[in-house]
Design a protein around this motif. Structure first.
Motif, PDB file in Angstrom:
ATOM      1  N   ASP A   2      33.910  89.234 131.503  1.00  0.00           N
ATOM      2  CA  ASP A   2      33.020  88.075 131.595  1.00  0.00           C
ATOM      3  C   ASP A   2      31.671  88.394 130.937  1.00  0.00           C
ATOM      4  O   ASP A   2      31.359  89.547 130.642  1.00  0.00           O
ATOM      5  CB  ASP A   2      32.863  87.599 133.038  1.00  0.00           C
ATOM      6  N   ASP A   3      30.865  87.346 130.708  1.00  0.00           N
ATOM      7  CA  ASP A   3      29.611  87.509 129.970  1.00  0.00           C
ATOM      8  C   ASP A   3      28.647  88.499 130.633  1.00  0.00           C
ATOM      9  O   ASP A   3      28.014  89.300 129.939  1.00  0.00           O
ATOM     10  CB  ASP A   3      28.914  86.166 129.788  1.00  0.00           C
ATOM     11  N   ASP A   4      28.519  88.454 131.960  1.00  0.00           N
ATOM     12  CA  ASP A   4      27.616  89.395 132.637  1.00  0.00           C
ATOM     13  C   ASP A   4      28.014  90.835 132.361  1.00  0.00           C
ATOM     14  O   ASP A   4      27.171  91.691 132.114  1.00  0.00           O
ATOM     15  CB  ASP A   4      27.598  89.142 134.152  1.00  0.00           C
ATOM     16  N   ARG A   5      29.304  91.085 132.390  1.00  0.00           N
ATOM     17  CA  ARG A   5      29.787  92.444 132.120  1.00  0.00           C
ATOM     18  C   ARG A   5      29.582  92.834 130.655  1.00  0.00           C
ATOM     19  O   ARG A   5      29.260  93.989 130.343  1.00  0.00           O
ATOM     20  CB  ARG A   5      31.257  92.571 132.501  1.00  0.00           C
ATOM     21  N   VAL A   6      29.744  91.867 129.756  1.00  0.00           N
ATOM     22  CA  VAL A   6      29.496  92.123 128.332  1.00  0.00           C
ATOM     23  C   VAL A   6      28.070  92.640 128.141  1.00  0.00           C
ATOM     24  O   VAL A   6      27.844  93.663 127.485  1.00  0.00           O
ATOM     25  CB  VAL A   6      29.721  90.843 127.486  1.00  0.00           C
ATOM     26  N   TRP A   7      27.087  91.954 128.739  1.00  0.00           N
ATOM     27  CA  TRP A   7      25.693  92.345 128.536  1.00  0.00           C
ATOM     28  C   TRP A   7      25.362  93.645 129.252  1.00  0.00           C
ATOM     29  O   TRP A   7      24.579  94.451 128.747  1.00  0.00           O
ATOM     30  CB  TRP A   7      24.756  91.199 128.911  1.00  0.00           C
ATOM     31  N   GLN A  62      18.353  85.950 123.453  1.00  0.00           N
ATOM     32  CA  GLN A  62      19.083  85.147 122.462  1.00  0.00           C
ATOM     33  C   GLN A  62      20.570  85.519 122.435  1.00  0.00           C
ATOM     34  O   GLN A  62      21.188  85.581 121.371  1.00  0.00           O
ATOM     35  CB  GLN A  62      18.454  85.283 121.074  1.00  0.00           C
ATOM     36  N   GLU A  63      21.137  85.776 123.610  1.00  0.00           N
ATOM     37  CA  GLU A  63      22.515  86.245 123.715  1.00  0.00           C
ATOM     38  C   GLU A  63      23.525  85.177 123.279  1.00  0.00           C
ATOM     39  O   GLU A  63      23.417  84.034 123.679  1.00  0.00           O
ATOM     40  CB  GLU A  63      22.860  86.621 125.159  1.00  0.00           C
ATOM     41  N   GLN A  64      24.466  85.613 122.466  1.00  0.00           N
ATOM     42  CA  GLN A  64      25.588  84.759 122.075  1.00  0.00           C
ATOM     43  C   GLN A  64      26.865  85.578 122.182  1.00  0.00           C
ATOM     44  O   GLN A  64      26.893  86.747 121.786  1.00  0.00           O
ATOM     45  CB  GLN A  64      25.419  84.240 120.653  1.00  0.00           C
ATOM     46  N   VAL A  65      27.906  84.954 122.730  1.00  0.00           N
ATOM     47  CA  VAL A  65      29.199  85.609 122.899  1.00  0.00           C
ATOM     48  C   VAL A  65      30.275  84.723 122.291  1.00  0.00           C
ATOM     49  O   VAL A  65      30.299  83.517 122.524  1.00  0.00           O
ATOM     50  CB  VAL A  65      29.531  85.843 124.393  1.00  0.00           C
ATOM     51  N   SER A  66      31.163  85.328 121.514  1.00  0.00           N
ATOM     52  CA  SER A  66      32.299  84.621 120.938  1.00  0.00           C
ATOM     53  C   SER A  66      33.562  85.417 121.242  1.00  0.00           C
ATOM     54  O   SER A  66      33.543  86.654 121.233  1.00  0.00           O
ATOM     55  CB  SER A  66      32.107  84.501 119.418  1.00  0.00           C
ATOM     56  N   ARG A  67      34.626  84.697 121.511  1.00  0.00           N
ATOM     57  CA  ARG A  67      35.932  85.314 121.758  1.00  0.00           C
ATOM     58  C   ARG A  67      36.938  84.692 120.795  1.00  0.00           C
ATOM     59  O   ARG A  67      37.678  83.797 121.166  1.00  0.00           O
ATOM     60  CB  ARG A  67      36.332  85.118 123.214  1.00  0.00           C
ATOM     61  N   GLY A  71      41.519  89.670 123.366  1.00  0.00           N
ATOM     62  CA  GLY A  71      41.248  91.098 123.188  1.00  0.00           C
ATOM     63  C   GLY A  71      40.166  91.418 122.188  1.00  0.00           C
ATOM     64  O   GLY A  71      40.016  92.574 121.773  1.00  0.00           O
ATOM     65  N   LEU A  72      39.378  90.418 121.784  1.00  0.00           N
ATOM     66  CA  LEU A  72      38.311  90.639 120.817  1.00  0.00           C
ATOM     67  C   LEU A  72      37.082  89.857 121.266  1.00  0.00           C
ATOM     68  O   LEU A  72      37.154  88.668 121.535  1.00  0.00           O
ATOM     69  CB  LEU A  72      38.758  90.158 119.435  1.00  0.00           C
ATOM     70  N   ILE A  73      35.937  90.547 121.365  1.00  0.00           N
ATOM     71  CA  ILE A  73      34.687  89.914 121.750  1.00  0.00           C
ATOM     72  C   ILE A  73      33.640  90.244 120.692  1.00  0.00           C
ATOM     73  O   ILE A  73      33.471  91.411 120.319  1.00  0.00           O
ATOM     74  CB  ILE A  73      34.197  90.400 123.135  1.00  0.00           C
ATOM     75  N   VAL A  74      32.937  89.220 120.225  1.00  0.00           N
ATOM     76  CA  VAL A  74      31.875  89.374 119.238  1.00  0.00           C
ATOM     77  C   VAL A  74      30.583  88.898 119.897  1.00  0.00           C
ATOM     78  O   VAL A  74      30.548  87.807 120.466  1.00  0.00           O
ATOM     79  CB  VAL A  74      32.153  88.533 117.974  1.00  0.00           C
ATOM     80  N   ILE A  75      29.528  89.720 119.826  1.00  0.00           N
ATOM     81  CA  ILE A  75      28.255  89.320 120.418  1.00  0.00           C
ATOM     82  C   ILE A  75      27.135  89.449 119.394  1.00  0.00           C
ATOM     83  O   ILE A  75      27.215  90.253 118.453  1.00  0.00           O
ATOM     84  CB  ILE A  75      27.916  90.137 121.689  1.00  0.00           C
ATOM     85  N   THR A  93      24.464  92.810 116.280  1.00  0.00           N
ATOM     86  CA  THR A  93      25.813  92.324 116.569  1.00  0.00           C
ATOM     87  C   THR A  93      26.656  93.512 117.003  1.00  0.00           C
ATOM     88  O   THR A  93      26.415  94.654 116.586  1.00  0.00           O
ATOM     89  CB  THR A  93      26.491  91.650 115.350  1.00  0.00           C
ATOM     90  N   SER A  94      27.640  93.229 117.836  1.00  0.00           N
ATOM     91  CA  SER A  94      28.647  94.217 118.220  1.00  0.00           C
ATOM     92  C   SER A  94      29.980  93.505 118.342  1.00  0.00           C
ATOM     93  O   SER A  94      30.031  92.312 118.665  1.00  0.00           O
ATOM     94  CB  SER A  94      28.311  94.871 119.572  1.00  0.00           C
ATOM     95  N   VAL A  95      31.044  94.249 118.100  1.00  0.00           N
ATOM     96  CA  VAL A  95      32.399  93.734 118.298  1.00  0.00           C
ATOM     97  C   VAL A  95      33.132  94.717 119.204  1.00  0.00           C
ATOM     98  O   VAL A  95      33.105  95.929 118.958  1.00  0.00           O
ATOM     99  CB  VAL A  95      33.155  93.578 116.958  1.00  0.00           C
ATOM    100  N   TYR A  96      33.756  94.174 120.238  1.00  0.00           N
ATOM    101  CA  TYR A  96      34.543  94.975 121.185  1.00  0.00           C
ATOM    102  C   TYR A  96      36.016  94.625 121.026  1.00  0.00           C
ATOM    103  O   TYR A  96      36.374  93.460 120.866  1.00  0.00           O
ATOM    104  CB  TYR A  96      34.180  94.674 122.640  1.00  0.00           C
TER     105      TYR A  96
END
Length: 125
Positions: A2-7, A62-67, A71-75, A93-96
């Motif tokens: 989830d987004d909180d965990r991403v950040w 200025q957080e942005q999250v894309s899925r 199995g792929l997250i782009v922030i 930017t980061s990609v997980y």
């Protein structure tokens, strides 16, 4: 994730030590940073972190999250980091990539410091 965990995950990379990087950054990761050698592999980034003082604080805005697929997250975000009197900021930017259930690795990261504003050019030349 989830987004909180991403950040939380991303902030931990700014503050964590080389062992933390080894755990979360994929060896095949590619990074672009605003200092030589500019383009690094995950292995090179881990080595660089081992010889660099870590940031003591980081603020992310200025957080942005894309899925784009399972199995792929782009922030993308703006970071302000500090350690003692030293301050740093960058657009990032980061990609997980998910390896297994609840197991994620960074496969791409880039940092672009804010560009200095240039003076307006006089139309007369």
């Amino acid at each position: 994730m989830d987004d909180d965990r991403v950040w939380s995950f991303e902030k931990s990379l700014w503050l964590g030590d080389a062992d933390h990087y080894r755990e979360l950054v994929d060896d095949e990761c590619l990074m672009v940073l605003p200092q030589p050698p500019f383009v690094m592999s995950g292995k090179q980034a881990i080595e660089a972190v081992a010889h660099t003082p870590r940031w003591s604080e980081v603020e992310i805005a200025q957080e942005q999250v894309s899925r784009p697929q399972e199995g792929l997250i782009v922030i993308a975000y703006h970071a302000k980091a500090s350690r003692g009197e030293e301050a740093y900021e960058a657009h990032c930017t980061s990609v997980y990539r998910r390896l297994a259930h609840d197991e994620w690795r960074v496969v791409q990261h880039q940092q672009t410091p804010p560009l200095m504003s240039r003076p307006a050019v006089d139309a007369a030349g």
